[in-house]
Structures are given as C-alpha cells and as structure tokens.
Design a protein around this motif. Sequence first.
Motif, PDB file in Angstrom:
ATOM      1  N   ASP A  29       0.880  -1.179   0.000  1.00 10.96           N
ATOM      2  CA  ASP A  29       0.000   0.000   0.000  1.00 10.96           C
ATOM      3  C   ASP A  29       0.905   1.213   0.000  1.00 10.96           C
ATOM      4  OD1 ASP A  29      -1.792   2.045   0.382  1.00 10.96           O
ATOM      5  OD2 ASP A  29      -2.459   1.404   2.378  1.00 10.96           O
ATOM      6  N   ILE A  30       1.021   1.863  -1.147  1.00 11.21           N
ATOM      7  CA  ILE A  30       1.934   3.010  -1.225  1.00 11.21           C
ATOM      8  C   ILE A  30       1.234   4.322  -0.904  1.00 11.21           C
ATOM      9  CG2 ILE A  30       3.386   1.843  -2.932  1.00 11.21           C
ATOM     10  CD1 ILE A  30       2.168   4.109  -4.881  1.00 11.21           C
ATOM     11  N   GLY A  31      -0.078   4.295  -0.751  1.00 13.36           N
ATOM     12  CA  GLY A  31      -0.819   5.502  -0.380  1.00 13.36           C
ATOM     13  C   GLY A  31      -1.806   5.972  -1.417  1.00 13.36           C
TER      14      GLY A  31
ATOM     15  N   ILE B 198      -8.107  13.688  -3.045  1.00 10.52           N
ATOM     16  CA  ILE B 198      -8.484  13.068  -4.315  1.00 10.52           C
ATOM     17  C   ILE B 198      -7.831  11.697  -4.493  1.00 10.52           C
ATOM     18  CG2 ILE B 198      -8.332  13.265  -6.830  1.00 10.52           C
ATOM     19  CD1 ILE B 198      -8.586  16.278  -6.523  1.00 10.52           C
ATOM     20  N   CYS B 199      -6.522  11.607  -4.288  1.00 17.35           N
ATOM     21  CA  CYS B 199      -5.804  10.370  -4.619  1.00 17.35           C
ATOM     22  C   CYS B 199      -5.729   9.388  -3.464  1.00 17.35           C
ATOM     23  CB  CYS B 199      -4.400  10.689  -5.131  1.00 17.35           C
ATOM     24  SG  CYS B 199      -3.252  11.209  -3.839  1.00 17.35           S
ATOM     25  N   GLY B 200      -6.060   9.797  -2.258  1.00 19.09           N
ATOM     26  CA  GLY B 200      -6.017   8.903  -1.111  1.00 19.09           C
ATOM     27  C   GLY B 200      -4.870   9.168  -0.156  1.00 19.09           C
ATOM     28  N   MET B 201      -3.924  10.058  -0.539  1.00 20.77           N
ATOM     29  CA  MET B 201      -2.780  10.297   0.324  1.00 20.77           C
ATOM     30  C   MET B 201      -3.165  11.013   1.619  1.00 20.77           C
ATOM     31  SD  MET B 201       0.062   8.967  -0.631  1.00 20.77           S
ATOM     32  CE  MET B 201       1.094   9.850   0.522  1.00 20.77           C
ATOM     33  N   ASP B 202      -4.259  11.765   1.612  1.00 18.57           N
ATOM     34  CA  ASP B 202      -4.681  12.437   2.850  1.00 18.57           C
ATOM     35  C   ASP B 202      -5.007  11.399   3.926  1.00 18.57           C
ATOM     36  OD1 ASP B 202      -6.857  11.680   1.179  1.00 18.57           O
ATOM     37  OD2 ASP B 202      -8.210  12.975   2.329  1.00 18.57           O
ATOM     38  N   ARG B 203      -5.747  10.350   3.523  1.00 20.63           N
ATOM     39  CA  ARG B 203      -6.069   9.271   4.460  1.00 20.63           C
ATOM     40  C   ARG B 203      -4.810   8.530   4.886  1.00 20.63           C
ATOM     41  NH1 ARG B 203      -5.611   4.200   4.137  1.00 20.63           N
ATOM     42  NH2 ARG B 203      -4.991   4.397   1.956  1.00 20.63           N
ATOM     43  N   PHE B 204      -3.953   8.231   3.924  1.00 17.01           N
ATOM     44  CA  PHE B 204      -2.739   7.466   4.164  1.00 17.01           C
ATOM     45  C   PHE B 204      -1.834   8.170   5.180  1.00 17.01           C
ATOM     46  CE2 PHE B 204       1.636   6.254   3.037  1.00 17.01           C
ATOM     47  CZ  PHE B 204       1.536   4.873   3.004  1.00 17.01           C
TER      48      PHE B 204
END
Length: 553
Positions: A506-508, A540-546
């Motif tokens: 899982d890279i983010g 948008i891409c999921g990095m905020d959650r990651f």
Amino acid sequence: MSELYLGRTAPRLKDWGGRLPVALVFPEAARHGLSTLGWQVVYRLLASREELAVERFFWDSTSPRPRSVDSGRDLGLFPLVLFSLNFEGDFPTAIRLLQDADIPVRADARQSWPMILAGGPLAFLNPFPILPALDGIFVGEAEAGLSAVIDKIANAWNSGGDKAAVLEDIAGLPGMLIPGKSTEPVRRVVDASASGNLHDPAYSCFVSSEAQFRDMLLLEVNRGCPYGCRFCAAGSIYKPPRHAELETLQDIVTRCAPQKVGLVGTALTDWPDLLPFLRWLQERKIKFSLSSLRADGLTDELLEFLRHTGTRSVTLALEGASRRLRQAMNKHFSEEAFLDAVTRISRLQFNTLKLYMITGWPDESEEDWAEFESFLGRIDEARKMGQGNRKKGVELVSLSVSCLVPKAWTPLQWATIPEEDWFKKAMKRFKGAVGRFKGMRFAGENPGQARVQMFLARGGEEIFPCLERAAETGLGEAVKEFDEMVRQVLARPLDRDSVFPWERLDIGVSRKFLYSEWTKYKHGMITPPCPESGCSECGICGMDRFLSLPHGS
C-alpha cells in the motif's frame, strides 16, 4: 539523520568484535552507486552507528567473488546483506552476487544467517519478481523506519539469537514485508506529513572522480512531483510532493564544502528558491548542474543566469508526439511556452537543446507521428528565430526517444503493450522525421531491451526461475529460453478487476484513483496538479487518508 559526510575520504574500518557486520550492496557498477542518493542515505544512516560495521559492495564483472571495496572481505562472511534495488535489471545481478558468494539463492534454503533484505525504489514499486531470494523487504523511505529494523537485528545477532526468531520480531515493524509473516498489504513508510516540507533532503556521502556524475555533491531539492503525469511512477511512489528549505541546503553545502553541486529533483523549477540558491552557490564560486527542467518554469532571469554562469545545454521533456497524446497522459504542457523557451534558449546561445520523448502510448498512431513531424518544424523555426541575424544560437537539437514501459502504481498499469515490430516502426519514423532538419540528431532505445524491461516490471514471483537463469546467461538469453513465460506476462488481461502482484503493498495512492485516471487517459481528460496547500486539503488520490494513519496501521 546522521551528518556523516566522507567526500573523497575512505571510510573508517571498524573491528567486527561486538558489532553486527553489514554488507550494503549496490548491484551495479561503482560509478552508478556513487551517483545514487538513496543508497548513500542508507550508508549514512547506518555507518555512523558504532554497533554496526558497514562495508560497501558493488557489481564488478572482473571479480570472481563479490568483495568489499572497503576491506576486501568476501560477501559470504557478512551476517546481514542489504541490497539497494533501483532498476529491474538489478534483479539478476543481485542473484548472481549471492551465487558467486556461495550463499543459497532461495530464502527457503537459508534457515540460518545470513539474512538477506532489500530496499530502494523497486521495494515500493514492484519487488516481487525477486522476493523468493529475500528474507524481507523494507518498503519505503529509509529515514522513516529502517533504524528500528536494524536495531532488532543487531540485538539478536550480538546476543546469539536465531534468525527465524528475529524475522518474526521485525515482521510487524512499519514498512517491513517478511513473506508469510507480515500483515499485507504492507504500508509504505514515509518521512513526511502533509506539510509539503522535505525535512531531511538526501545528499551525497561520497564524492568521487569514479562516479557517473564526477566530483559532484548531489543534493536533493525536492521529492515527489505534483503534476500527475499518468506514466510516471515517481509521481505516485514519492508522494506527497515535498520541497527542501533553502537554509537546510545551504547548511549542507557549507559543511561539505564541495567544488561542484548537482541539483536533483523531479520538479526543480517548482522550487521557489532555485534561483536564490544558484546565486548563493555562484557567490561562493561553487559550480552547479541541473537535471531536466520544465519549459514553463524557464524564466528569462533563470535562463540568463544559467548562460552567464557557463551552462551550455538545456534539457526539456517533450514526452508525447502529439497534443492529443500529451493531454491523454496528463502532461501539463503548453506548446506556446515550449516554443517560446526554445527561442529564448537559442537567443542566449546555448549550444545544445536536449529533448526527451516516449513512444508506445495506447492508441498512438501515424496521425500522431505526422503531427510530431510538423511540430519539429516549429521547433526549428523557433530556434532560427532566436538566432536572428547573428546566425548564432542552438547548434544542435538532440532528440532521444524511449519506449513506454508501463509501471506499477500508475494509471498506465492497465495499458497493453505494442509488439516489438511496432516499436521498430515508430523509431524508424522518428529518425526519418529528425533527419529532415539540419542540426538535429536522433537516438532511439532498443525495442528488444524495452520489452525485457516491461516483462520485469510486470512480473511477480512466478518469473523468478527466469531471473535465476538470467544470473547465469544474461537477460537476453534467459528471456529467449523463457519466451512462453514472457508472452504470458505481457499478454495478461488487464481490466478493472485485474489484481497486480504489487498490490501486496500500500503506497498511499488508491486503486480507485488510479483507475479513474486510466479512464481519463482514454478520454483525453486533464486532472489538475496537486494543490500547493498539500494533501490534507485535497483528498483526491487517497494520500490524505494514508498520511493521517499512524505507521503500522
């Protein structure tokens, strides 16, 4: 991180008594390792620790056995071997080094020490083709957690511990993938928050005339890229985009006192302090070199400064043959800004303009190639416009064309791959187009070699037998012997529900985001760059959650 900087000084050899001997292996020639920042970051991180005895290894085709360049010791004597994997071509070389050191290649044949681990860019791109040879993989940025892993290994070794027990112990640490023991998917560890600051920029530990970038202190200006080009793995695996602070880089240069600095980054002209830093270097009579630049970031002030300080060539990335392809790949590219940059580069009498382009895009056609030939004419006109009546300007426009290798963690991981004959036809077409213009030169990548790269980039553990054979015969011969395997890997069905080998990580960046970007590619739709406010303001891409999750979650 430690501030260890050796420059041209040989490392201090430590006695092995009471220490964990560590072989830090770069499976390419020394000139490449001495010009690679990630490998040197790990050396700096570990070599300064008194409880470790770290020695360097490179690939040397003239040596029958792999030996430390620091002491001459054989690789087989080291209880901990750390491979730095940077390119897919490193896979068979790493295996060959183990073979030549009489270390059992497959991890399941090594019940006791040595322990073989790997890290580097491929460790969070797609390390799975070589996984059967490894006891584990560190997934992510070394600054963010490698020390904790080494602590446990060193403690176990110095207390006479069992290798299997320490593998169990480190399997749950952030960033560690121990096959059959770690919970998957394993999260990439990142030395970052959502702030956008690069807190600990990488820089050379060694400066050498043997390095590919000779006698140069390499310095990381930024990590990651905000533009979201759909073919670029760096834009995904190095998220979030981060800039170094001017004062931090000035402090590094002051401490290291180099004669020449090479600035490294995916988006140098995005760094607001680029010109002030270059002026600061000039005032101290320190030479500098820059990697590829974006045309829309080339201000008159920057170009004039570069030319005044002796820069003779400029490198720009064109990427696609046509406006349609550049839009599909989300290349934020203005033809007007590009041609204007060519004119200004020529007016300032830079000698060489280097252009880079990629071919093999999904649905690329003769129509795109015809448009490119027309655009070459506009580039030639822009160059002549810059020359004016003086007839002096850019003397050579050099175009290098590579073959598209769809990478893991990019929207193009769903892209099908053209046959080798298609690439040959494309290269012939580009070479012919360039040949129509005086003062232009063409260089094209070998399509056969590109197909091998694609096979390695897309494969999983099932291709390991081919890598073992490649360690003995070379990749070219091995892929001939395993032709059916190569065809199967390259012909895998790629649809929305396809499961890729690398999704054990899982890279983010979320799969949902990547697939939506693949859909946008097919419809030629643009996605805006990452906002300057950072990941926490985007979502948008999921990095905020990651980034909001603690390591190990």
